[in-house]
Design a protein around this motif. Structure first.
Motif, PDB file in Angstrom:
ATOM      1  N   CYS A  32      -0.967 -11.922  -6.441  1.00  0.00           N
ATOM      2  CA  CYS A  32      -0.407 -11.305  -5.228  1.00  0.00           C
ATOM      3  C   CYS A  32       0.640 -10.258  -5.589  1.00  0.00           C
ATOM      4  O   CYS A  32       0.680  -9.162  -5.013  1.00  0.00           O
ATOM      5  CB  CYS A  32       0.215 -12.365  -4.327  1.00  0.00           C
ATOM      6  SG  CYS A  32      -0.975 -13.443  -3.503  1.00  0.00           S
ATOM      7  N   ASN A  36       0.348  -6.139  -4.945  1.00  0.00           N
ATOM      8  CA  ASN A  36       1.349  -5.391  -4.196  1.00  0.00           C
ATOM      9  C   ASN A  36       1.947  -4.269  -5.029  1.00  0.00           C
ATOM     10  O   ASN A  36       2.211  -3.173  -4.511  1.00  0.00           O
ATOM     11  CB  ASN A  36       2.460  -6.335  -3.719  1.00  0.00           C
ATOM     12  CG  ASN A  36       3.537  -5.616  -2.934  1.00  0.00           C
ATOM     13  OD1 ASN A  36       4.487  -5.099  -3.494  1.00  0.00           O
ATOM     14  ND2 ASN A  36       3.386  -5.598  -1.612  1.00  0.00           N
ATOM     15  N   PRO A  71      -3.732 -17.114   2.623  1.00  0.00           N
ATOM     16  CA  PRO A  71      -3.554 -15.802   3.258  1.00  0.00           C
ATOM     17  C   PRO A  71      -2.151 -15.618   3.825  1.00  0.00           C
ATOM     18  O   PRO A  71      -1.575 -14.523   3.754  1.00  0.00           O
ATOM     19  CB  PRO A  71      -4.609 -15.799   4.374  1.00  0.00           C
ATOM     20  CG  PRO A  71      -5.646 -16.768   3.912  1.00  0.00           C
ATOM     21  CD  PRO A  71      -4.885 -17.843   3.200  1.00  0.00           C
ATOM     22  N   PHE A  72      -1.589 -16.707   4.379  1.00  0.00           N
ATOM     23  CA  PHE A  72      -0.234 -16.646   4.914  1.00  0.00           C
ATOM     24  C   PHE A  72       0.770 -16.380   3.795  1.00  0.00           C
ATOM     25  O   PHE A  72       1.648 -15.515   3.917  1.00  0.00           O
ATOM     26  CB  PHE A  72       0.106 -17.959   5.624  1.00  0.00           C
ATOM     27  CG  PHE A  72       1.542 -18.076   6.056  1.00  0.00           C
ATOM     28  CD1 PHE A  72       2.046 -17.279   7.076  1.00  0.00           C
ATOM     29  CD2 PHE A  72       2.391 -18.976   5.436  1.00  0.00           C
ATOM     30  CE1 PHE A  72       3.376 -17.378   7.474  1.00  0.00           C
ATOM     31  CE2 PHE A  72       3.719 -19.089   5.825  1.00  0.00           C
ATOM     32  CZ  PHE A  72       4.215 -18.282   6.842  1.00  0.00           C
ATOM     33  N   THR A  75       0.701 -12.840   2.576  1.00  0.00           N
ATOM     34  CA  THR A  75       1.381 -11.932   3.499  1.00  0.00           C
ATOM     35  C   THR A  75       2.895 -11.981   3.305  1.00  0.00           C
ATOM     36  O   THR A  75       3.567 -10.939   3.267  1.00  0.00           O
ATOM     37  CB  THR A  75       1.035 -12.290   4.959  1.00  0.00           C
ATOM     38  OG1 THR A  75      -0.370 -12.149   5.163  1.00  0.00           O
ATOM     39  CG2 THR A  75       1.785 -11.388   5.931  1.00  0.00           C
ATOM     40  N   VAL A  76       3.447 -13.183   3.167  1.00  0.00           N
ATOM     41  CA  VAL A  76       4.890 -13.336   2.963  1.00  0.00           C
ATOM     42  C   VAL A  76       5.301 -12.679   1.644  1.00  0.00           C
ATOM     43  O   VAL A  76       6.313 -11.967   1.572  1.00  0.00           O
ATOM     44  CB  VAL A  76       5.293 -14.816   2.977  1.00  0.00           C
ATOM     45  CG1 VAL A  76       6.787 -14.967   2.669  1.00  0.00           C
ATOM     46  CG2 VAL A  76       4.983 -15.451   4.330  1.00  0.00           C
ATOM     47  N   SER A  78       3.768 -10.258   0.044  1.00  0.00           N
ATOM     48  CA  SER A  78       3.648  -8.806   0.184  1.00  0.00           C
ATOM     49  C   SER A  78       4.841  -8.219   0.936  1.00  0.00           C
ATOM     50  O   SER A  78       5.389  -7.181   0.540  1.00  0.00           O
ATOM     51  CB  SER A  78       2.344  -8.470   0.916  1.00  0.00           C
ATOM     52  OG  SER A  78       2.224  -7.077   1.117  1.00  0.00           O
ATOM     53  N   ARG A  79       5.264  -8.889   2.003  1.00  0.00           N
ATOM     54  CA  ARG A  79       6.395  -8.390   2.784  1.00  0.00           C
ATOM     55  C   ARG A  79       7.680  -8.382   1.972  1.00  0.00           C
ATOM     56  O   ARG A  79       8.452  -7.419   2.001  1.00  0.00           O
ATOM     57  CB  ARG A  79       6.580  -9.248   4.042  1.00  0.00           C
ATOM     58  CG  ARG A  79       5.514  -9.022   5.111  1.00  0.00           C
ATOM     59  CD  ARG A  79       5.676 -10.007   6.249  1.00  0.00           C
ATOM     60  NE  ARG A  79       4.682  -9.800   7.295  1.00  0.00           N
ATOM     61  CZ  ARG A  79       4.482 -10.643   8.297  1.00  0.00           C
ATOM     62  NH1 ARG A  79       5.225 -11.741   8.409  1.00  0.00           N
ATOM     63  NH2 ARG A  79       3.562 -10.387   9.204  1.00  0.00           N
ATOM     64  N   THR A  82       7.552  -5.680  -0.671  1.00  0.00           N
ATOM     65  CA  THR A  82       7.702  -4.371  -0.036  1.00  0.00           C
ATOM     66  C   THR A  82       9.164  -4.103   0.294  1.00  0.00           C
ATOM     67  O   THR A  82       9.688  -3.012   0.043  1.00  0.00           O
ATOM     68  CB  THR A  82       6.856  -4.290   1.249  1.00  0.00           C
ATOM     69  OG1 THR A  82       5.470  -4.434   0.910  1.00  0.00           O
ATOM     70  CG2 THR A  82       7.064  -2.958   1.951  1.00  0.00           C
TER      71      THR A  82
END
Length: 242
Positions: A32, A36, A71-72, A75-76, A78-79, A82
């Motif tokens: 992950c 990213n 998937p959750f 997402t965390v 990646s955020r 970022t």
């Protein structure tokens, strides 16, 4: 997929199992982070530490009713990465400065002396710890209180009402003169005084003792990256009316 979902739920309530779950999912965390970043990431990179913290956050916040855990978690992660990279980019612009600025010597004939002075002062400061270094330093600090950074996923408040109550207790601890110093001296959370001053039930403070100690130590210390992990409580602290 269903098995991983069940493992995530169990990990949220079982600290010993959480550590095994994290270890088993390290390759997923690395993938992950690499996706990213657009490059290979290994365990020595700051991005891995950020992704690791984000994975802990995902374990705490996961609700099976909302879908699969992986998937959750992706997402965390990646955020958070970022946000981290966005913060790093703020300091990426290069400015033409006299070389003397970096050794503490200010030349009044070379451009903006106020800017030179600011850079000279910054250059004189010790370099900030990496995320991995912050975790290591925090673990050494938490050891005096009988827990580690990894324990926070197990003792962090989950319900909104509980998070608000913990934020109020943490605000009292941080803003009451002498109270934080007393905790650091005795290595004990002053539960009685917190109950009296904050109005938060004793049961809530006792249940989240480690979380409150960690929040106070991180937010009052030099832990900029780990403090981001407590972004939720920081927002609650800003809203607290003491």
């Amino acid at each position: 997929m269903v098995l991983v979902n069940q493992q995530a739920v169990r990990a949220a309530d079982d600290n010993a199992y959480l550590e095994r779950f994290i270890t088993a999912q390290q390759q997923f965390i690395l993938r992950c982070a690499g996706k990213n970043c657009g490059r290979f990431v290994d365990r020595s990179d700051d991005e891995f530490s950020i992704a690791l913290m984000a994975f802990y956050e995902a374990v705490q916040a996961y609700n099976p009713a909302n879908g699969g855990f992986l998937p959750f978690a992706a997402t965390v992660i990646s955020r958070r990465l970022t946000d981290y990279h966005r913060g790093q980019r703020r300091f990426s612009c290069e400015i033409q400065l006299a070389p003397q600025a970096f050794d503490g010597t200010i030349d009044p004939d070379e451009g903006d002396t106020s800017l030179q002075l600011a850079v000279a002062e910054q250059a004189a400061q010790p370099q900030a710890l990496s995320a991995a270094g912050e975790i290591e330093a925090a673990n050494a600090l938490f050891a005096d209180y009988g827990f580690t950074f990894y324990d926070l996923a197990d003792c962090s408040p989950r319900a909104d009402k509980t998070r608000t109550a913990c934020a109020k207790a943490a605000a009292v601890l941080l803003r009451t003169p002498g109270l934080l110093d007393e905790m650091k001296k005795t290595k004990q959370l002053p539960i009685g005084q917190l109950v009296k001053s904050s109005g938060v039930p004793k049961k809530v403070i006792e249940r989240h003792r480690r979380y409150l100690i960690a929040a106070a130590l991180l937010l009052s210390g030099d832990y900029p990256m780990l403090s981001e992990y407590l972004q939720g409580i920081r927002k609650e602290l800003e809203r607290c009316e003491l």
